[in-house]
Write a protein that holds these residues in place. Structure first.
Motif, PDB file in Angstrom:
ATOM      1  N   GLY A 171       0.833  -1.195   0.000  1.00 48.06           N
ATOM      2  CA  GLY A 171       0.000   0.000   0.000  1.00 48.06           C
ATOM      3  C   GLY A 171       0.867   1.244   0.000  1.00 48.06           C
ATOM      4  N   LEU A 172       0.557   2.200  -0.861  1.00 48.70           N
ATOM      5  CA  LEU A 172       1.310   3.444  -0.945  1.00 48.70           C
ATOM      6  C   LEU A 172       0.337   4.610  -0.818  1.00 48.70           C
ATOM      7  CD1 LEU A 172       3.823   5.138  -1.463  1.00 48.70           C
ATOM      8  CD2 LEU A 172       3.517   4.775  -3.911  1.00 48.70           C
ATOM      9  N   LEU A 173       0.340   5.230   0.356  1.00 53.98           N
ATOM     10  CA  LEU A 173      -0.472   6.418   0.601  1.00 53.98           C
ATOM     11  C   LEU A 173       0.446   7.623   0.456  1.00 53.98           C
ATOM     12  CD1 LEU A 173      -2.330   4.219   1.685  1.00 53.98           C
ATOM     13  CD2 LEU A 173      -2.905   5.711   3.604  1.00 53.98           C
ATOM     14  N   ASP A 174       0.186   8.468  -0.556  1.00 51.23           N
ATOM     15  CA  ASP A 174       1.128   9.551  -0.828  1.00 51.23           C
ATOM     16  C   ASP A 174       0.493  10.577  -1.763  1.00 51.23           C
ATOM     17  OD1 ASP A 174       3.952  10.772  -1.649  1.00 51.23           O
ATOM     18  OD2 ASP A 174       4.278   9.400   0.012  1.00 51.23           O
ATOM     19  N   THR A 175       1.326  11.202  -2.624  1.00 54.93           N
ATOM     20  CA  THR A 175       0.835  12.216  -3.556  1.00 54.93           C
ATOM     21  C   THR A 175       0.241  11.615  -4.819  1.00 54.93           C
ATOM     22  OG1 THR A 175       2.999  12.423  -4.635  1.00 54.93           O
ATOM     23  CG2 THR A 175       2.570  13.895  -2.771  1.00 54.93           C
ATOM     24  N   ASN A 207       3.321   1.629   3.142  1.00 56.40           N
ATOM     25  CA  ASN A 207       4.337   2.678   3.197  1.00 56.40           C
ATOM     26  C   ASN A 207       3.680   4.033   3.449  1.00 56.40           C
ATOM     27  OD1 ASN A 207       7.457   3.175   2.054  1.00 56.40           O
ATOM     28  ND2 ASN A 207       6.099   4.937   1.842  1.00 56.40           N
ATOM     29  N   LEU A 208       4.054   4.663   4.572  1.00 54.32           N
ATOM     30  CA  LEU A 208       3.547   5.987   4.940  1.00 54.32           C
ATOM     31  C   LEU A 208       4.734   6.940   5.080  1.00 54.32           C
ATOM     32  CD1 LEU A 208       0.965   4.903   7.694  1.00 54.32           C
ATOM     33  CD2 LEU A 208       0.582   5.143   5.219  1.00 54.32           C
ATOM     34  N   SER A 209       5.098   7.603   3.996  1.00 45.99           N
ATOM     35  CA  SER A 209       6.251   8.510   4.019  1.00 45.99           C
ATOM     36  C   SER A 209       5.814   9.940   4.318  1.00 45.99           C
ATOM     37  CB  SER A 209       7.006   8.439   2.692  1.00 45.99           C
ATOM     38  OG  SER A 209       7.722   7.227   2.587  1.00 45.99           O
ATOM     39  N   PHE A 210       5.083  10.096   5.404  1.00 48.01           N
ATOM     40  CA  PHE A 210       4.614  11.409   5.848  1.00 48.01           C
ATOM     41  C   PHE A 210       4.357  11.330   7.338  1.00 48.01           C
ATOM     42  CE2 PHE A 210       0.942   8.959   4.322  1.00 48.01           C
ATOM     43  CZ  PHE A 210       0.157   8.927   5.463  1.00 48.01           C
ATOM     44  N   GLY A 211       4.020  12.443   7.927  1.00 45.45           N
ATOM     45  CA  GLY A 211       3.697  12.435   9.349  1.00 45.45           C
ATOM     46  C   GLY A 211       3.773  13.829   9.942  1.00 45.45           C
ATOM     47  N   GLY A 212       3.738  13.878  11.253  1.00 41.16           N
ATOM     48  CA  GLY A 212       3.802  15.155  11.947  1.00 41.16           C
ATOM     49  C   GLY A 212       3.751  14.958  13.448  1.00 41.16           C
ATOM     50  N   HIS A 213       3.865  16.061  14.163  1.00 46.44           N
ATOM     51  CA  HIS A 213       3.738  16.048  15.615  1.00 46.44           C
ATOM     52  C   HIS A 213       2.271  16.217  15.997  1.00 46.44           C
ATOM     53  CE1 HIS A 213       8.048  16.268  15.927  1.00 46.44           C
ATOM     54  NE2 HIS A 213       8.107  17.432  15.319  1.00 46.44           N
ATOM     55  N   THR A 214       1.910  15.726  17.175  1.00 37.98           N
ATOM     56  CA  THR A 214       0.589  15.996  17.719  1.00 37.98           C
ATOM     57  C   THR A 214       0.677  17.139  18.711  1.00 37.98           C
ATOM     58  OG1 THR A 214       0.916  14.270  19.387  1.00 37.98           O
ATOM     59  CG2 THR A 214      -0.257  13.659  17.378  1.00 37.98           C
ATOM     60  N   TYR A 215      -0.446  17.761  18.984  1.00 37.98           N
ATOM     61  CA  TYR A 215      -0.435  18.980  19.802  1.00 37.98           C
ATOM     62  C   TYR A 215       0.023  18.700  21.234  1.00 37.98           C
ATOM     63  CZ  TYR A 215      -4.636  17.916  22.558  1.00 37.98           C
ATOM     64  OH  TYR A 215      -5.523  17.361  23.435  1.00 37.98           O
ATOM     65  N   ASP A 216      -0.156  17.437  21.698  1.00 33.63           N
ATOM     66  CA  ASP A 216       0.193  17.096  23.076  1.00 33.63           C
ATOM     67  C   ASP A 216       1.237  15.982  23.156  1.00 33.63           C
ATOM     68  OD1 ASP A 216      -1.348  15.047  22.120  1.00 33.63           O
ATOM     69  OD2 ASP A 216      -2.789  15.026  23.774  1.00 33.63           O
ATOM     70  N   ASP A 217       1.829  15.634  22.011  1.00 35.42           N
ATOM     71  CA  ASP A 217       2.832  14.574  21.917  1.00 35.42           C
ATOM     72  C   ASP A 217       2.287  13.199  22.298  1.00 35.42           C
ATOM     73  OD1 ASP A 217       4.902  16.074  20.877  1.00 35.42           O
ATOM     74  OD2 ASP A 217       5.720  16.602  22.837  1.00 35.42           O
ATOM     75  N   ARG A 218       0.979  13.063  22.330  1.00 32.96           N
ATOM     76  CA  ARG A 218       0.374  11.763  22.577  1.00 32.96           C
ATOM     77  C   ARG A 218      -0.048  11.149  21.246  1.00 32.96           C
ATOM     78  NH1 ARG A 218      -4.252  12.871  26.900  1.00 32.96           N
ATOM     79  NH2 ARG A 218      -4.571  10.625  26.612  1.00 32.96           N
ATOM     80  N   PRO A 219      -0.133   9.807  21.173  1.00 35.77           N
ATOM     81  CA  PRO A 219      -0.527   9.177  19.914  1.00 35.77           C
ATOM     82  C   PRO A 219      -1.938   9.571  19.504  1.00 35.77           C
ATOM     83  CG  PRO A 219      -0.458   7.563  21.698  1.00 35.77           C
ATOM     84  CD  PRO A 219       0.151   8.816  22.230  1.00 35.77           C
ATOM     85  N   PRO A 220      -2.161   9.872  18.231  1.00 35.58           N
ATOM     86  CA  PRO A 220      -3.513  10.202  17.766  1.00 35.58           C
ATOM     87  C   PRO A 220      -4.384   8.949  17.761  1.00 35.58           C
ATOM     88  CG  PRO A 220      -1.953  10.199  15.928  1.00 35.58           C
ATOM     89  CD  PRO A 220      -1.156   9.966  17.169  1.00 35.58           C
ATOM     90  N   PRO A 221      -5.438   8.902  18.559  1.00 38.29           N
ATOM     91  CA  PRO A 221      -6.172   7.638  18.766  1.00 38.29           C
ATOM     92  C   PRO A 221      -6.870   7.094  17.533  1.00 38.29           C
ATOM     93  CG  PRO A 221      -7.279   9.470  19.870  1.00 38.29           C
ATOM     94  CD  PRO A 221      -5.967   9.977  19.421  1.00 38.29           C
ATOM     95  N   LEU A 222      -7.479   7.940  16.712  1.00 37.16           N
ATOM     96  CA  LEU A 222      -8.199   7.409  15.555  1.00 37.16           C
ATOM     97  C   LEU A 222      -7.243   6.871  14.499  1.00 37.16           C
ATOM     98  CD1 LEU A 222     -10.387   9.312  16.961  1.00 37.16           C
ATOM     99  CD2 LEU A 222     -11.533   9.186  14.757  1.00 37.16           C
ATOM    100  N   LEU A 223      -6.105   7.521  14.344  1.00 39.56           N
ATOM    101  CA  LEU A 223      -5.092   7.013  13.427  1.00 39.56           C
ATOM    102  C   LEU A 223      -4.541   5.687  13.934  1.00 39.56           C
ATOM    103  CD1 LEU A 223      -3.331   7.424  10.912  1.00 39.56           C
ATOM    104  CD2 LEU A 223      -1.735   8.699  12.352  1.00 39.56           C
ATOM    105  N   SER A 224      -4.294   5.608  15.235  1.00 40.45           N
ATOM    106  CA  SER A 224      -3.810   4.371  15.844  1.00 40.45           C
ATOM    107  C   SER A 224      -4.818   3.238  15.646  1.00 40.45           C
ATOM    108  CB  SER A 224      -3.554   4.586  17.335  1.00 40.45           C
ATOM    109  OG  SER A 224      -3.124   3.400  17.958  1.00 40.45           O
ATOM    110  N   ASP A 225      -6.098   3.534  15.835  1.00 37.29           N
ATOM    111  CA  ASP A 225      -7.142   2.525  15.655  1.00 37.29           C
ATOM    112  C   ASP A 225      -7.197   2.041  14.210  1.00 37.29           C
ATOM    113  OD1 ASP A 225      -7.767   2.925  18.309  1.00 37.29           O
ATOM    114  OD2 ASP A 225      -9.585   4.104  17.913  1.00 37.29           O
ATOM    115  N   ALA A 226      -7.049   2.970  13.261  1.00 39.55           N
ATOM    116  CA  ALA A 226      -7.156   2.614  11.855  1.00 39.55           C
ATOM    117  C   ALA A 226      -6.011   1.693  11.427  1.00 39.55           C
ATOM    118  CB  ALA A 226      -7.174   3.873  10.994  1.00 39.55           C
ATOM    119  N   ILE A 227      -4.819   1.949  11.947  1.00 41.42           N
ATOM    120  CA  ILE A 227      -3.678   1.081  11.620  1.00 41.42           C
ATOM    121  C   ILE A 227      -3.824  -0.271  12.301  1.00 41.42           C
ATOM    122  CG2 ILE A 227      -1.179   0.808  11.948  1.00 41.42           C
ATOM    123  CD1 ILE A 227      -0.935   3.835  11.454  1.00 41.42           C
ATOM    124  N   ALA A 228      -4.300  -0.258  13.545  1.00 39.84           N
ATOM    125  CA  ALA A 228      -4.495  -1.511  14.277  1.00 39.84           C
ATOM    126  C   ALA A 228      -5.538  -2.400  13.616  1.00 39.84           C
ATOM    127  CB  ALA A 228      -4.899  -1.215  15.717  1.00 39.84           C
TER     128      ALA A 228
END
Length: 337
Positions: free
Chosen positions: A104-108, A190-211
Motif C-alpha cells: 500500500g502506498l499512501l502519498d501524492t 508505506n507511509l512517508s509522511f507524518g507530523g507532531h501531535t499537539y500534546d505529543d500523545r498518539p492520535p487515537p483514531l489514526l492508531s485505531d485505523a492502523i491496528a
C-alpha cells in the motif's frame, strides 16, 4: 484549506476527529459533522478550541483528536540535496514475474513511468490517484514507487492519494484511506509522511485505523525534524518507524528524527528513482529524506514477504541479533538497490 500552528504541530482550525460515540458530548460546540469511512469530522462553532475540546472528550474516555496536518518528508532545508535534482535514466528492467505481495502506498499519487506502465496494477490504479504535477512535493509518490518496485521486484502497488502537490494532507484523509484498505489489506504499507501531535500523545483514531490492519506491516518515516520528539504515525508501537542515515550508511543523516521510538534506519541521502517527466526532468531524479529511507525498509519487508508472511519477515529483520543496531536509529537495513 487553512492550517493552524499549535506548538510544533499543525492542525486544521475548528475541526475535531471522533467516532460516533463522541457526538452527543460535543453537540453544544458543533456546527456541522461530516462522516465517512469510519471517522467523523466535527466542524466546531466559531471560537471553540479543538485542542481544549479534544482534552475534555478524552477525559470522558472518548476517542478524539484535532485534525492534525501531516506532510511528506523529503528534505527541503539546508544541504545540497534540499530538492529533487534531475538525473540521467536509471538502468532498471522490470521483471515479468509477480511476487504476489501487495504494498500500500499512501502519498501524492503516482505518474506514468516506463518501470510500471505495462503492469496490471498500474492499469487498475484510479485516475484520481495520478501524481500531482505542481507543488513542492509533486513527484514524491512516484519517486517512492520507484524505490519500492526496485527493492521488491514483482510486488504490486496499491496507490491512494492522501497528500496534495505540496505534500500536505490531514489525519481525517489518512484515516479514511486506511479504512478503505480493510477491503483488501496489503501485506506492507508505506507511509512517508507524518507530523507532531499537539500534546505529543498518539492520535487515537489514526492508531485505531492502523491496528485494524493486523496482518499488515506498516512502515512510516521518522521525519526530517533532527529531533527525538515523537513523530506520528512512525512513533506508534504498531508501526515500524524509520530514520535516515548518510550515503555511506554509517551515521545518522543530520536532518533525521531519532529516538527510542525509532525501529529501523536506511540510507536517505542522494537516492535516485523514478520521477515526473517534464521541465528539467526526464522521468528520473535524485532526492534525500526520511521519506525515501522508509521506502527502502518497506521494500525490504515486501521482498521477503514473497516467501513468508510479512509479519515474520519484519520480526526477522528487526529483531535479529546479527543485524547492526545504531543507537536511537534501530536496525540498519542496507539499501541493496
Amino acid at each position: 484549506m487553512e492550517i493552524q500552528s499549535v506548538g510544533a504541530s499543525l492542525i486544521r482550525p475548528g475541526q475535531v476527529l471522533a467516532d460516533r460515540a463522541a457526538l452527543p458530548a460535543v453537540s453544544r460546540w458543533t456546527q456541522a459533522v461530516s462522516e465517512a469511512d469510519g471517522v467523523c469530522v466535527i466542524h466546531l462553532s466559531p471560537g471553540a478550541d479543538p485542542c481544549e475540546i479534544t482534552a475534555e472528550l478524552r477525559e470522558r474516555g472518548l476517542r478524539a483528536s484535532p485534525n492534525h496536518v501531516f506532510r511528506g518528508q523529503p528534505l527541503f532545508f539546508g544541504g545540497p540535496a534540499s530538492r529533487p535534482f534531475p538525473t540521467p535514466p536509471i538502468a532498471h528492467k522490470p521483471g515479468r514475474s509477480r511476487s504476489g505481495v501487495v504494498v500500500g502506498l499512501l502519498d501524492t499519487g503516482i505518474a506514468k513511468h516506463p518501470w510500471w506502465s505495462g503492469s496490471d496494477w498500474y492499469g487498475q490504479t484510479a485516475p484520481e490517484c495520478a501524481d500531482a504535477t505542481e507543488g513542492s512535493q509533486a513527484g514524491h509518490g512516484t519517486f517512492i514507487a520507484g524505490l519500492l518496485t526496485r527493492r521488491a521486484p514483482g510486488a504490486e502497488l496499491s496507490v491512494h492519494r492522501v497528500l496534495d502537490g505540496d505534500g500536505i494532507g490531514d489525519e481525517a484523509t489518512v484515516v479514511r484511506a486506511l479504512h478503505r484498505l480493510r477491503e483488501r489489506p496489503p501485506q506492507v504499507l508505506n507511509l512517508s509522511f507524518g507530523g507532531h501531535t499537539y500534546d505529543d500523545r498518539p492520535p487515537p483514531l489514526l492508531s485505531d485505523a492502523i491496528a485494524a490492519l493486523p496482518d499488515t506491516v506498516t512502515v512510516a518515516c521518522a521525519g526530517n525534524t533532527g529531533s527525538d520528539r515523537p513523530f506520528w504515525p512512525a512513533a506508534l508501537p504498531s508501526v515500524v518507524g524509520v530514520a535516515a542515515v548518510d550515503a555511506d550508511e554509517e551515521e545518522r543523516a543530520p536532518y533525521s528524527g531519532y529516538g527510542i521510538w525509532v525501529d529501523a534506519c536506511a540510507r536517505g541521502d542522494w537516492l535516485t528513482s523514478s520521477f515526473l517527466d517534464g521541465g528539467d526532468f526526464a522521468g528520473y531524479a535524485a532526492w534525500s529524506g526520511t521519506s525515501f529511507a522508509t521506502a527502502l525498509v518497506a521494500g525490504a519487508v515486501a521482498d521477503g514477504a514473497k516467501s513468508e508472511p510479512a509479519k515474520e519477515v519484519a520480526r526477522r529483520l528487526f529483531e535479529s541479533e546479527q543485524a547492526r543496531q545504531i543507537p536511537d536509529l534501530g536496525v540498519l537495513i542496507p539499501a541493496s538497490l
